[in-house]
Design an enzyme around this catalytic site. Structure first.
Site, PDB file in Angstrom:
ATOM      1  N   GLY B  86       0.979  -1.312   0.017  1.00 15.47           N
ATOM      2  CA  GLY B  86       0.156  -0.036   0.047  1.00 15.47           C
ATOM      3  C   GLY B  86       0.881   1.190   0.008  1.00 15.47           C
ATOM      4  N   LEU B  87       0.414   2.150   0.530  1.00 15.90           N
ATOM      5  CA  LEU B  87       1.185   3.716   0.774  1.00 15.90           C
ATOM      6  C   LEU B  87       1.445   4.260  -0.569  1.00 15.90           C
ATOM      7  CD1 LEU B  87       3.157   2.750   3.799  1.00 15.90           C
ATOM      8  CD2 LEU B  87       1.198   4.159   3.772  1.00 15.90           C
ATOM      9  N   CYS B  88       0.671   3.980  -1.797  1.00 18.99           N
ATOM     10  CA  CYS B  88       0.838   4.685  -2.834  1.00 18.99           C
ATOM     11  C   CYS B  88      -0.303   5.606  -3.169  1.00 18.99           C
ATOM     12  CB  CYS B  88       1.386   3.640  -3.961  1.00 18.99           C
ATOM     13  SG  CYS B  88       0.159   2.179  -3.854  1.00 18.99           S
ATOM     14  N   GLY B  89      -0.866   6.121  -2.516  1.00 16.87           N
ATOM     15  CA  GLY B  89      -1.760   7.223  -2.704  1.00 16.87           C
ATOM     16  C   GLY B  89      -3.029   6.448  -3.295  1.00 16.87           C
TER      17      GLY B  89
END
Lengths: 133, 288
Positions: B86-89
């Site tokens: 995750g952590l990709c907007g």
């Protein structure tokens, strides 16, 4: 004029107007001059020769496809190395590795095909390099 | 004052977060460069391959080869490319919105990437296979994926295969895109490559050597394999770009927060000092 384009998945190796080109096709060597009839064929690992202004450039190519139209030749292949860029010792090492892997007979069908394909490519490299010397 | 200590603690934790996001931004940036380069390198090949396929498609009868045969679409297969982490907007969220547009009853999914797998399981969509993905996908690995799709199409269990992936436009923009790949008659011009080019079909029919069947047998699957590989490279580039941008804004936000908190902290400290002086002077007055 004949426009020749050679591309691999990694890069565009060659793109220029040439006089003629000789392609290692499945049915043997295929010489192409301008105004060739539209043709689609398969490429085998081997030596591709480009003739431009009386000079000849040799490339080692892998498997792929060739699309020929009256003023254009498009070569799609998984390998294309100019003769001067061939590293002969690396290619020979690759041949030895591939032959050993095939001798072991432990490979699956898919792997076997891959190794065999890479062996043929390496052989083509060495063949092209040795022609000159 | 307890308040002071609370603020100090918060500043410290926000600073830590900023450090982490900053590090992730750097990592993503360096991976992004590599991934973008890989995607761009394949573009020439993709454009040429696409041109060949499109001119081929117009030159031969679509009954010549099973991969070209257009059938009535009863079942559709969607090959979903998502990220593992995750952590990709909004990359995955935007992608999954597109997933919901496909009818649940007649669509089955093949998922590449853990986030997509999780989403499909949560939404209870029909998923027939999922493939794990590594940081540097090789052509051989993706070949297994495309082979699976081709088999499903040929045995008649699906009539159309669409690839859904975050298309890489540039570092700041990635757009979810659904692209039909099977049957090959539905391949659009431009296809995997963004660039559009006028395609000239040779007017005098195309010759095949050694024969149409043999050439088509080789080039059609090769096109599918390569498309899937190229799509995966594009997905990778999109992922790293999106992550870098997301992490950059997170770092900026954290820095702003630290600034605000420091101001608040200084104000509180000043207030407490003023208070102490006030207390001392009041006490002195009372004694004197």
């Amino acid at each position: 004029m004949l426009h020749l384009e050679i591309v691999t998945p990694e890069q565009k190796t060659y793109s220029d107007d040439v006089d003629s080109v000789v392609i290692p096709g499945v049915e043997g060597e295929l010489g192409v001059l301008p105004q060739h009839v539209p043709l689609m064929t398969q490429l085998l690992p081997g030596e591709l020769r480009v003739i431009k202004g009386g000079e000849e450039l040799r490339l080692a190519v892998g498997e792929g496809f060739v699309e020929i139209t009256a003023e254009k030749v498009a070569v799609l292949t998984d390998m294309a190395v100019k003769e001067s860029d061939i590293d002969e010792s690396a290619a020979e090492a690759a041949i030895r590795r591939a032959e050993e892997a095939m001798k072991d007979n432990k490979l699956g069908d898919e792997e076997y095909a891959t190794v065999k394909a890479s062996l043929q490519k390496s052989l083509a490299l060495v063949r092209v390099k040795r022609r000159r010397s | 004052m307890a308040n002071l200590r609370d603020i100090r603690r918060r500043i410290k934790s926000v600073k830590n977060t900023a450090q982490i996001t900053k590090a992730m931004q750097m990592v993503a940036a360096s991976k992004m460069r590599k991934a973008q380069q890989a995607a761009i390198n394949g573009r020439d090949y993709a454009i040429l391959m696409n041109r060949v396929i499109v001119s081929l498609r117009d030159a031969v009868d679509q009954t010549t080869h099973p991969l070209l045969a257009r059938r009535e679409v009863k079942h559709e297969l969607v090959l979903l490319f998502s990220t593992d982490k995750g952590l990709c907007g909004g990359l995955n969220t935007n992608l999954f919105r597109e997933v919901m547009a496909f009818p649940a009853e007649t669509t089955s999914f093949v998922s590449v990437g853990r986030k997509g797998t999780q989403f499909l399981a949560r939404m209870k969509r029909k998923m027939i296979a999922d493939f794990p993905l590594r940081d540097h996908p090789t052509f051989l690995e993706t070949k297994a994926i495309s082979k699976f799709c081709i088999e499903k199409f040929l045995d008649g269990s699906v009539d159309k295969v669409t690839v859904l992936f975050p298309m890489f436009v540039n570092t700041l923009s990635q757009v979810p895109k659904a692209m039909p790949i099977l049957p090959l008659t539905s391949v659009e011009e431009g296809g995997i490559a963004v660039q559009q080019e006028q395609i000239k079909v040779p007017e005098a029919g195309l010759l095949f050597e050694p024969g149409a069947e043999s050439v088509l047998n080789a080039i059609l699957p090769a096109y599918i394999h390569f498309s899937v590989y190229q799509t995966l490279l594009g997905t990778r580039a999109s992922e790293q770009s999106a992550r870098m941008v997301a992490m950059k804004s997170a770092t900026d936000n954290a820095k702003n927060l630290v600034k605000d908190l420091t101001l608040e902290y200084n104000k509180a400290r000043q207030a407490s000092i003023t208070n102490e002086i006030l207390e001392i002077s009041t006490a002195q007055l009372a004694l004197g």
